[in-house]
Motif scaffolding. Structure first.
Motif, PDB file in Angstrom:
ATOM      1  N   LYS A  23       0.815  -1.212   0.000  1.00 48.13           N
ATOM      2  CA  LYS A  23       0.000   0.000   0.000  1.00 48.13           C
ATOM      3  C   LYS A  23       0.855   1.272   0.000  1.00 48.13           C
ATOM      4  O   LYS A  23       1.927   1.327   0.589  1.00 48.13           O
ATOM      5  CB  LYS A  23      -0.922   0.009   1.224  1.00 48.13           C
ATOM      6  CG  LYS A  23      -0.201  -0.033   2.553  1.00 48.13           C
ATOM      7  CD  LYS A  23      -1.206  -0.130   3.688  1.00 48.13           C
ATOM      8  CE  LYS A  23      -0.492  -0.373   5.016  1.00 48.13           C
ATOM      9  NZ  LYS A  23       0.220  -1.671   5.036  1.00 48.13           N
ATOM     10  N   ARG A  24       0.335   2.294  -0.648  1.00 50.75           N
ATOM     11  CA  ARG A  24       0.982   3.610  -0.641  1.00 50.75           C
ATOM     12  C   ARG A  24       0.442   4.482   0.483  1.00 50.75           C
ATOM     13  O   ARG A  24       1.068   5.477   0.861  1.00 50.75           O
ATOM     14  CB  ARG A  24       0.799   4.305  -1.988  1.00 50.75           C
ATOM     15  CG  ARG A  24       1.574   3.620  -3.117  1.00 50.75           C
ATOM     16  CD  ARG A  24       1.492   4.410  -4.402  1.00 50.75           C
ATOM     17  NE  ARG A  24       2.291   3.793  -5.462  1.00 50.75           N
ATOM     18  CZ  ARG A  24       3.587   4.018  -5.648  1.00 50.75           C
ATOM     19  NH1 ARG A  24       4.233   4.844  -4.841  1.00 50.75           N
ATOM     20  NH2 ARG A  24       4.235   3.422  -6.640  1.00 50.75           N
ATOM     21  N   ASP A  25      -0.718   4.116   0.999  1.00 54.06           N
ATOM     22  CA  ASP A  25      -1.266   4.855   2.131  1.00 54.06           C
ATOM     23  C   ASP A  25      -2.211   3.944   2.897  1.00 54.06           C
ATOM     24  O   ASP A  25      -2.623   2.881   2.408  1.00 54.06           O
ATOM     25  CB  ASP A  25      -2.009   6.105   1.671  1.00 54.06           C
ATOM     26  CG  ASP A  25      -2.017   7.193   2.743  1.00 54.06           C
ATOM     27  OD1 ASP A  25      -1.622   6.895   3.898  1.00 54.06           O
ATOM     28  OD2 ASP A  25      -2.408   8.323   2.438  1.00 54.06           O
ATOM     29  N   TYR A  26      -2.536   4.342   4.103  1.00 55.98           N
ATOM     30  CA  TYR A  26      -3.429   3.555   4.946  1.00 55.98           C
ATOM     31  C   TYR A  26      -4.887   3.757   4.555  1.00 55.98           C
ATOM     32  O   TYR A  26      -5.289   4.851   4.142  1.00 55.98           O
ATOM     33  CB  TYR A  26      -3.277   3.974   6.411  1.00 55.98           C
ATOM     34  CG  TYR A  26      -1.983   3.565   7.064  1.00 55.98           C
ATOM     35  CD1 TYR A  26      -1.809   2.268   7.552  1.00 55.98           C
ATOM     36  CD2 TYR A  26      -0.950   4.472   7.233  1.00 55.98           C
ATOM     37  CE1 TYR A  26      -0.630   1.888   8.176  1.00 55.98           C
ATOM     38  CE2 TYR A  26       0.234   4.103   7.862  1.00 55.98           C
ATOM     39  CZ  TYR A  26       0.389   2.807   8.335  1.00 55.98           C
ATOM     40  OH  TYR A  26       1.559   2.447   8.955  1.00 55.98           O
ATOM     41  N   ALA A  27      -5.665   2.707   4.746  1.00 65.36           N
ATOM     42  CA  ALA A  27      -7.117   2.846   4.686  1.00 65.36           C
ATOM     43  C   ALA A  27      -7.591   3.452   5.999  1.00 65.36           C
ATOM     44  O   ALA A  27      -6.889   3.439   7.005  1.00 65.36           O
ATOM     45  CB  ALA A  27      -7.763   1.474   4.466  1.00 65.36           C
ATOM     46  N   GLU A  28      -8.785   3.993   5.988  1.00 57.57           N
ATOM     47  CA  GLU A  28      -9.362   4.529   7.212  1.00 57.57           C
ATOM     48  C   GLU A  28      -9.938   3.390   8.047  1.00 57.57           C
ATOM     49  O   GLU A  28     -10.144   2.286   7.562  1.00 57.57           O
ATOM     50  CB  GLU A  28     -10.443   5.560   6.882  1.00 57.57           C
ATOM     51  CG  GLU A  28      -9.917   6.827   6.226  1.00 57.57           C
ATOM     52  CD  GLU A  28      -8.945   7.593   7.113  1.00 57.57           C
ATOM     53  OE1 GLU A  28      -9.182   7.663   8.340  1.00 57.57           O
ATOM     54  OE2 GLU A  28      -7.960   8.121   6.587  1.00 57.57           O
ATOM     55  N   GLY A  29     -10.203   3.692   9.305  1.00 52.91           N
ATOM     56  CA  GLY A  29     -10.879   2.724  10.148  1.00 52.91           C
ATOM     57  C   GLY A  29      -9.988   2.105  11.206  1.00 52.91           C
ATOM     58  O   GLY A  29      -8.838   2.501  11.406  1.00 52.91           O
ATOM     59  N   THR A  30     -10.527   1.107  11.877  1.00 50.43           N
ATOM     60  CA  THR A  30      -9.827   0.420  12.947  1.00 50.43           C
ATOM     61  C   THR A  30      -8.751  -0.499  12.370  1.00 50.43           C
ATOM     62  O   THR A  30      -8.663  -0.691  11.155  1.00 50.43           O
ATOM     63  CB  THR A  30     -10.807  -0.427  13.770  1.00 50.43           C
ATOM     64  OG1 THR A  30     -11.313  -1.478  12.918  1.00 50.43           O
ATOM     65  CG2 THR A  30     -11.976   0.400  14.292  1.00 50.43           C
ATOM     66  N   LEU A  31      -7.967  -1.095  13.259  1.00 54.55           N
ATOM     67  CA  LEU A  31      -6.960  -2.055  12.807  1.00 54.55           C
ATOM     68  C   LEU A  31      -7.615  -3.205  12.055  1.00 54.55           C
ATOM     69  O   LEU A  31      -7.132  -3.614  10.995  1.00 54.55           O
ATOM     70  CB  LEU A  31      -6.178  -2.593  14.011  1.00 54.55           C
ATOM     71  CG  LEU A  31      -5.180  -3.725  13.723  1.00 54.55           C
ATOM     72  CD1 LEU A  31      -4.149  -3.307  12.690  1.00 54.55           C
ATOM     73  CD2 LEU A  31      -4.514  -4.189  15.013  1.00 54.55           C
ATOM     74  N   ARG A  32      -8.713  -3.715  12.560  1.00 60.13           N
ATOM     75  CA  ARG A  32      -9.385  -4.833  11.882  1.00 60.13           C
ATOM     76  C   ARG A  32      -9.893  -4.407  10.506  1.00 60.13           C
ATOM     77  O   ARG A  32      -9.826  -5.177   9.547  1.00 60.13           O
ATOM     78  CB  ARG A  32     -10.532  -5.368  12.755  1.00 60.13           C
ATOM     79  CG  ARG A  32     -11.174  -6.628  12.194  1.00 60.13           C
ATOM     80  CD  ARG A  32     -12.215  -7.218  13.130  1.00 60.13           C
ATOM     81  NE  ARG A  32     -11.615  -7.980  14.221  1.00 60.13           N
ATOM     82  CZ  ARG A  32     -11.634  -7.619  15.504  1.00 60.13           C
ATOM     83  NH1 ARG A  32     -12.240  -6.482  15.856  1.00 60.13           N
ATOM     84  NH2 ARG A  32     -11.078  -8.374  16.427  1.00 60.13           N
ATOM     85  N   GLU A  33     -10.395  -3.186  10.386  1.00 61.64           N
ATOM     86  CA  GLU A  33     -10.854  -2.698   9.082  1.00 61.64           C
ATOM     87  C   GLU A  33      -9.683  -2.513   8.121  1.00 61.64           C
ATOM     88  O   GLU A  33      -9.808  -2.779   6.923  1.00 61.64           O
ATOM     89  CB  GLU A  33     -11.609  -1.377   9.263  1.00 61.64           C
ATOM     90  CG  GLU A  33     -12.985  -1.550   9.899  1.00 61.64           C
ATOM     91  CD  GLU A  33     -13.692  -0.225  10.087  1.00 61.64           C
ATOM     92  OE1 GLU A  33     -14.732  -0.006   9.436  1.00 61.64           O
ATOM     93  OE2 GLU A  33     -13.216   0.597  10.884  1.00 61.64           O
ATOM     94  N   LYS A  34      -8.565  -2.063   8.628  1.00 64.52           N
ATOM     95  CA  LYS A  34      -7.396  -1.905   7.770  1.00 64.52           C
ATOM     96  C   LYS A  34      -6.901  -3.255   7.246  1.00 64.52           C
ATOM     97  O   LYS A  34      -6.406  -3.364   6.125  1.00 64.52           O
ATOM     98  CB  LYS A  34      -6.277  -1.202   8.538  1.00 64.52           C
ATOM     99  CG  LYS A  34      -6.511   0.300   8.745  1.00 64.52           C
ATOM    100  CD  LYS A  34      -5.407   0.894   9.600  1.00 64.52           C
ATOM    101  CE  LYS A  34      -5.427   2.419   9.570  1.00 64.52           C
ATOM    102  NZ  LYS A  34      -6.665   2.990  10.130  1.00 64.52           N
TER     103      LYS A  34
END
Length: 469
Positions: free
Chosen positions: A422-433
């Motif tokens: 990934k070039r950047d993080y998704a939003e949300g909690t650790l489980r969502e990521k």
């Protein structure tokens, strides 16, 4: 769709973690492990590299099997001294936004009622970035420290763990309904008592009659990590784990373990893709292979073989001071970590000796580091993912902080260019990521989801009763 590689920075709140002796290198800063600044700088670097998480190991007890004494471990700082890993998480969370924290906590020596509150508190403070590496311990020295003669038998510890999980699931998932907290200032009502339930559990090992002390946190149940590779451990992981940590010495061994684990998960009624598998590795990287080899040669001068043998002896329960360096390893069943020795004996087509394991390429560890240019390191990591079906790596420190900085600066950009990181993080909690937007809670097929309260989508546990009507 190209499989995205996952990365954890693997560390421990101590001086010497996996690569024994590296703390003595003049550029190593691990002796500052007992300062907040050390851990905050570490977390910032890992998040700059878009790492999924920081995986914090822990041990209760000291390594005292090698030569029948703790002296080698103490002398070489082999995971002693060691501080509490949970206490550094809020400090790291305060200077980061996305990176998760998988923390090892031994369930054998802490009641589930208090532990559940501690993890809920961290899930609140990190805004849903906490995970729990479930362990039962493997050291008699820990049992003696807790007033016992010795630890419980290997498989008995897993039976206790099964009941422990049931209790914490009830507390995390079943005690408070999703809409129990009203925070109604006009009426002066913070929470609706009718939607807060008493957990009543009477089992073989635990008895609980209580309301969970914490209101619902972003994930409720932390992301669940597990590292058991014995047959009993793999059954436990297939049932409970969302992330599994392996340390297979070969691709053959790793591929077999991953296939077996995913099959067991399917047999449990879970989606095998709901388990992410991380392989433990250390990396020495340079801009060229020559630069990496020169760096390795410099590091190698500080490697502690006695420290490595002290570590290996205690995790396997075998005093390797009784072995000749060229004597083939033999499998022994005991109440330590049986899967480690089994990987070098029963499950391996090669013949392993102490010299072969801790020989010329070792850096005070049983696993040889990857030593190469950034391009070749990226190739090797990518091939392990393709050939073994793992999802990523737990990268342990060699010389810190430069090892992590080198990886972030040299290898991560190459993985991103290849479209596998990934070039950047998704939003949300650790489980969502890890598993996708909208997946803040345990998957519905996970056994912990069956304990959700009356106000949730899943059926309630029969052991839950209203605290107030």
């Amino acid at each position: 769709m190209t499989k995205q590689m996952r990365l954890n920075a693997f560390d421990m709140n101590c001086v010497g973690h996996i690569q024994q002796g590296m703390w003595a290198h003049p550029r190593d800063r691990s002796t500052a492990y007992n300062t907040l600044e050390y851990w905050q700088d570490f977390a910032r670097t890992a998040e700059r590299g878009k790492f999924d998480g920081i995986f914090l190991a822990d041990i209760v007890g000291v390594y005292d099997v090698f030569k029948g004494s703790p002296d080698p471990s103490i002398a070489h700082a082999v995971q002693v001294p060691v501080n509490d890993p949970l206490l550094i998480v809020p400090a790291m969370a305060a200077v980061t936004k996305h990176i998760g924290f998988g923390v090892t906590c031994n369930l054998t020596y802490e009641p589930p009622y208090l532990f559940a509150r501690r993890m809920s508190t961290l899930d609140h403070l990190t805004r849903g970035r906490i995970g729990w590496n479930i362990v039962t311990g493997y050291l008699d020295s820990a049992a003696r420290g807790m007033g016992l003669a010795k630890q419980a038998k290997h498989d008995d510890r897993y039976e206790t763990a099964e009941e422990y999980m049931e209790v914490v699931y009830k507390l995390w998932e079943g005690s408070w309904e999703d809409d129990a907290v009203l925070c109604d200032r006009e009426r002066g009502i913070y929470a609706d008592p009718r939607k807060v339930h008493r957990v009543q559990h009477a089992g073989q090992h635990y008895r609980v009659d209580a309301i969970h002390l914490s209101e619902p946190s972003p994930q409720r149940t932390p992301v669940l990590y597990q590292a058991g590779a014995s047959s009993r451990g793999k059954d436990f992981a297939a049932k409970h784990a969302e992330c599994v940590f392996l340390a297979g010495p070969t691709k053959e061994n790793t591929r077999t373990t991953v296939t077996d684990l995913r099959q067991r998960a399917a047999e449990q009624g879970r989606d095998p893709t709901d388990i992410l598998v991380f392989l433990g590795r250390a990396v020495v990287v340079g801009r060229t292979r020559k630069e990496a080899e020169e760096k390795y040669e410099e590091y190698h001068r500080y490697a502690s073989i006695e420290g490595a043998l002290s570590h290996f002896s205690s995790i396997t329960g075998v005093d390797f001071s009784r072995y000749d360096p060229d004597e083939p390893l033999r499998h022994e069943e005991n109440d330590a970590t049986n899967s480690i020795l089994r990987a070098f004996t029963v499950d391996s087509s090669e013949t392993w000796t102490l010299r072969k394991i801790f020989g010329e390429k070792g850096l005070g560890s049983r696993n040889e580091p990857l030593i190469d240019s950034a391009e070749e390191i990226a190739d090797e990591l990518q091939s392990w993912v393709a050939d073994t079906d793992i999802d990523g790596f737990n990268l342990s420190r060699v010389v810190t902080p430069e090892g992590l900085e080198d990886f972030v600066d040299l290898v991560v950009p190459l993985l991103q260019e290849r479209g596998i990181y990934k070039r950047d993080y998704a939003e949300g909690t650790l489980r969502e990521k890890l598993f996708g937007r909208g997946r803040a809670r345990l998957a519905t097929s996970h056994p912990g989801a069956s304990f959700r309260s009356l106000g949730s989508s899943a059926a309630p546990s029969q052991t839950l009763s209203p605290a107030a009507e």
